[in-house]
Design a protein around this motif. Structure first.
Motif, short mmCIF file in Angstrom:
data_model
loop_
_atom_site.label_atom_id
_atom_site.label_comp_id
_atom_site.label_asym_id
_atom_site.label_seq_id
_atom_site.Cartn_x
_atom_site.Cartn_y
_atom_site.Cartn_z
N ASN A 168 3.66 0.72 -12.97
CA ASN A 168 3.54 0.86 -14.41
C ASN A 168 2.09 1.02 -14.85
N SER A 169 1.23 0.18 -14.28
CA SER A 169 -0.20 0.26 -14.60
C SER A 169 -0.80 1.58 -14.12
N MET A 170 -0.38 2.04 -12.93
CA MET A 170 -0.90 3.29 -12.39
C MET A 170 -0.51 4.48 -13.27
N ILE A 171 0.76 4.54 -13.65
CA ILE A 171 1.23 5.64 -14.50
C ILE A 171 0.54 5.61 -15.85
N SER A 172 0.47 4.43 -16.47
CA SER A 172 -0.17 4.31 -17.77
C SER A 172 -1.63 4.73 -17.72
N SER A 173 -2.34 4.30 -16.67
CA SER A 173 -3.77 4.61 -16.56
C SER A 173 -4.01 6.10 -16.35
N LEU A 174 -3.25 6.72 -15.43
CA LEU A 174 -3.47 8.14 -15.14
C LEU A 174 -3.02 9.04 -16.30
N THR A 185 -8.53 -17.02 -18.10
CA THR A 185 -7.65 -16.30 -17.17
C THR A 185 -6.51 -15.62 -17.92
N THR A 186 -6.35 -14.32 -17.67
CA THR A 186 -5.27 -13.54 -18.27
C THR A 186 -4.62 -12.69 -17.18
N GLY A 187 -3.61 -11.93 -17.57
CA GLY A 187 -2.88 -11.14 -16.59
C GLY A 187 -3.09 -9.65 -16.71
N LEU A 188 -4.31 -9.22 -16.93
CA LEU A 188 -4.60 -7.79 -17.06
C LEU A 188 -4.96 -7.19 -15.70
N PRO A 189 -4.27 -6.12 -15.28
CA PRO A 189 -4.64 -5.45 -14.03
C PRO A 189 -5.91 -4.62 -14.22
N LEU A 190 -6.56 -4.32 -13.12
CA LEU A 190 -7.72 -3.43 -13.14
C LEU A 190 -7.22 -2.01 -12.96
N PRO A 191 -7.40 -1.12 -13.95
CA PRO A 191 -6.87 0.24 -13.87
C PRO A 191 -7.27 0.95 -12.57
N LEU A 192 -6.27 1.59 -11.94
CA LEU A 192 -6.42 2.39 -10.72
C LEU A 192 -6.80 1.56 -9.50
N PHE A 193 -6.88 0.24 -9.66
CA PHE A 193 -7.15 -0.65 -8.52
C PHE A 193 -5.93 -1.53 -8.23
N SER A 194 -5.44 -2.20 -9.24
CA SER A 194 -4.40 -3.21 -9.05
C SER A 194 -3.07 -2.59 -8.63
N PHE A 225 0.83 -1.20 0.00
CA PHE A 225 0.00 0.00 0.00
C PHE A 225 0.86 1.26 0.00
N LYS A 226 1.92 1.27 0.80
CA LYS A 226 2.81 2.44 0.86
C LYS A 226 3.55 2.63 -0.46
N ARG A 227 3.99 1.54 -1.06
CA ARG A 227 4.65 1.65 -2.36
C ARG A 227 3.69 2.17 -3.42
N GLN A 228 2.42 1.72 -3.34
CA GLN A 228 1.44 2.20 -4.31
C GLN A 228 1.18 3.69 -4.14
N LEU A 229 1.18 4.18 -2.90
CA LEU A 229 1.01 5.61 -2.67
C LEU A 229 2.15 6.40 -3.30
N GLY A 230 3.35 5.86 -3.24
CA GLY A 230 4.48 6.52 -3.89
C GLY A 230 4.31 6.60 -5.40
N TRP A 231 3.85 5.50 -6.01
CA TRP A 231 3.61 5.50 -7.45
C TRP A 231 2.48 6.46 -7.81
N VAL A 232 1.45 6.53 -6.97
CA VAL A 232 0.34 7.45 -7.23
C VAL A 232 0.83 8.89 -7.23
N PHE A 233 1.73 9.21 -6.31
CA PHE A 233 2.26 10.58 -6.23
C PHE A 233 2.94 10.96 -7.56
N PHE A 234 3.82 10.10 -8.05
CA PHE A 234 4.52 10.41 -9.30
C PHE A 234 3.56 10.36 -10.49
N ALA A 235 2.60 9.45 -10.46
CA ALA A 235 1.63 9.36 -11.56
C ALA A 235 0.76 10.62 -11.63
N LEU A 243 10.48 -1.91 -15.05
CA LEU A 243 9.59 -1.32 -16.05
C LEU A 243 8.86 -2.42 -16.81
N GLN A 244 7.59 -2.19 -17.08
CA GLN A 244 6.82 -3.07 -17.94
C GLN A 244 6.43 -2.27 -19.18
#
Length: 393
Positions: free
Chosen positions: A354-360, A341-350, A58-68, A124-125
Motif C-alpha cells: 500500500n505504501s509503495m503504490i501510494s508513494s509511486l 513514536t508513530t507508525g509512518l513508513p519511509l516512502p520507497l524503503f519500508s 523481499f520477494k513480495r515487495q518486488l511483486g508490489w514494486v512491479f504493479f506500482a 488494503l490500507q
C-alpha cells in the motif's frame, strides 16, 4: 504487450520530457533501488525466523514494486486533467473503506489500530492509498475556491474533514496529522484567508490533543518519548533500540548487512524503523547522503510548482512534495528520537504494498505536473446532486 507502456525503465519517450521530470524520474528510481537494498538487509533475519525464507518479504515487495511501476507509468503518461476529473471517485471509495475498517469483523488491527481491510486475499490500507487522491481533490477545491459557492465549499470541506477524522478515529494519529497538514499547506499556497487557516490549525491541534488524552497508548508514547531511558524495557523500548542502532552506525556505519539491532532487538525494523537499520549500516555519512537526496527531491518539487502553468497544477505539486518529503522526515524524526513514536513508513524503503503504490503514484503525479508544457484546462467541480441547481459552477 508493449513493455514501454507498462514498465517506465523501457519508456523511450523520456528524452522529450522537461528536465525536472527526467531528474525526478531518475531520482525516484535511485531512491527505490536503495530502498530495496535496505529492505533486503532489514527483513532477511525476521523473514527467515517467521516464514522459513529469508527472502520472503523481499520477494513480495518486488511483486508490489512491479504493479506500482505499472501504475506509475500510466499516471506519468496520462493528462493531469483526466486524473483530476476522477479524483472525487477515489476519495469516495477510500473514505468508505476507511470507515469500514472501524466495523468489527471487517477491520484488521495492528498495534491497537484498525487500519486494514481485506478485499479477498489482498489487504488494503485505505489511509495510505487515499493520500495522492486527497492531494488531487484538495488542489481542485482550493485551486477554484473563488469560483465556488459556499454550499460547494462547505460540502467539500466536510468531506476532507471526514477523511482526517476517519483516520484519526482508527486511531492513526500520525497519518491523520500528515493528511491534515497537507490539506492546510495546500490551502495556504492557494491564498485562503488567514482567519480560516488559523482557525483550522487551532482545531487540528485540539483534535490531536483530545486523541492523545483519550488513547492511553498514545499518551504513553508521548511520555516515553520525553524520557525513553526511564522505561527502556517497556514503553521506551522501541525508541531506545532505535537510538542504539543509529548511534552504533557512528561515522561510516557497520557495513551493509551487518546491523546487529535488526537481529530481533529493534522491533518492526522492516517498516516503521527501517531508517534505524539504514543508519546503523551506513552511518552518519550515509544518513547525510539520504537527507541530501530528500533535499534534492524537495527542491525539484518546488521548481515544478513554480513552473506550473495553472494554480491547480501548482497545488498538486506542492501537495505531493509535502506528503512524500513530509512523511520521510517524520519517519526519520521518530527513528532519531526527535518526535514521539508513530507508525509512518519511509516512502520507497519500508515493506508494504500500500505504501509503495501510494508513494509511486504520488511521485508520478509530480512528474506529470512537470511534463505539462501548456496551460491545462481546469476541471470544474460540480455540486453534489442533493444541492445541484445549476449544471456547472
Amino acid at each position: 504487450m508493449n513493455l514501454r507502456l507498462l514498465i517506465p525503465i523501457f519508456d523511450d519517450t523520456v528524452s522529450t520530457w522537461a528536465l525536472e521530470a527526467r531528474l525526478l524520474r531518475w531520482l525516484t528510481f535511485i531512491w527505490l533501488f536503495v530502498g530495496l537494498i535496505i529492505l533486503f538487509s532489514a527483513s532477511y533475519a525476521v523473514a527467515d525466523a517467521r516464514q522459513g525464507d529469508g527472502l520472503y518479504y523481499f520477494k513480495r515487495q518486488l511483486g508490489w514494486v512491479f504493479f506500482a511501476l505499472i501504475g506509475f507509468n500510466i499516471v506519468v503518461n496520462l493528462p493531469l486533467r483526466r486524473i483530476l476529473a476522477n479524483s472525487h471517485w477515489f476519495i469516495a471509495v477510500f473514505l468508505l473503506l476507511i470507515f469500514a475498517t472501524l466495523i468489527p469483523g471487517l477491520g484488521r488491527k495492528a498495534f491497537d489500530s484498525a487500519r486494514w481491510i481485506a478485499i479477498g486475499p489482498i489487504p488494503l490500507q485505505p489511509s495510505e492509498l487515499i493520500k495522492p487522491f486527497l492531494v488531487l481533490q484538495t488542489a481542485r477545491v482550493f485551486g477554484q475556491w473563488e469560483k465556488l459557492s459556499w454550499t460547494v465549499r462547505l460540502t467539500w470541506l466536510g468531506i476532507l474533514g471526514l477523511v482526517v477524522l476517519g483516520i484519526l478515529v482508527q486511531p492513526n494519529l500520525s497519518t491523520a496529522a500528515l493528511c491534515g497538514m497537507t490539506i492546510w499547506l495546500i490551502a495556504l499556497a492557494a491564498g485562503l484567508p488567514y482567519k480560516y487557516l488559523g482557525g483550522t490549525a487551532l482545531g487540528g491541534i485540539i483534535l490531536g490533543l483530545i486523541s492523545i488524552s483519550l488513547k492511553d497508548y498514545q499518551r504513553r508514547r508521548v511520555m516515553s518519548f520525553l524520557n525513553p531511558w526511564g522505561d527502556p524495557t517497556g514503553d521506551g523500548y522501541q525508541l531506545v533500540q532505535s537510538l542504539l542502532a543509529v548511534g552504533s552506525g557512528q561515522t561510516w556505519g557497520a557495513g551493509f548487512g551487518l546491523s546487529q539491532q535488526k537481529l530481533f532487538y529493534l522491533p518492526i525494523q522492516d517498516t516503521d524503523f527501517i531508517f534505524a537499520v539504514f543508519a546503523e549500516e551506513f552511518g552518519f555519512v550515509g544518513s547525510i547522503v539520504l537527507l541530501l537526496l530528500l533535499a534534492l527531491f524537495a527542491t525539484l518539487g518546488l521548481v515544478v510548482a513554480l513552473k506550473a502553468k495553472t494554480l491547480v497544477n501548482r497545488l498538486v505539486a506542492i501537495g505531493i512534495t509535502t506528503v512524500v518529503i513530509g512523511q520521510s522526515l517524520l519517519h526519520i524524526a521518530v527513528a532519531t528520537g526527535a518526535l514521539p513514536t508513530t507508525g509512518l513508513p519511509l516512502p520507497l524503503f519500508s515493506y508494504g504494498g500500500n505504501s509503495m503504490i501510494s508513494s509511486l503514484v504520488g511521485v508520478a503525479l509530480l512528474i506529470r505536473v512537470a511534463r505539462e508544457s501548456s496551460e491545462a484546462e481546469i476541471v470544474p467541480l460540480r455540486k453534489p446532486r442533493m444541492f445541484e441547481k445549476k449544471s456547472k459552477l
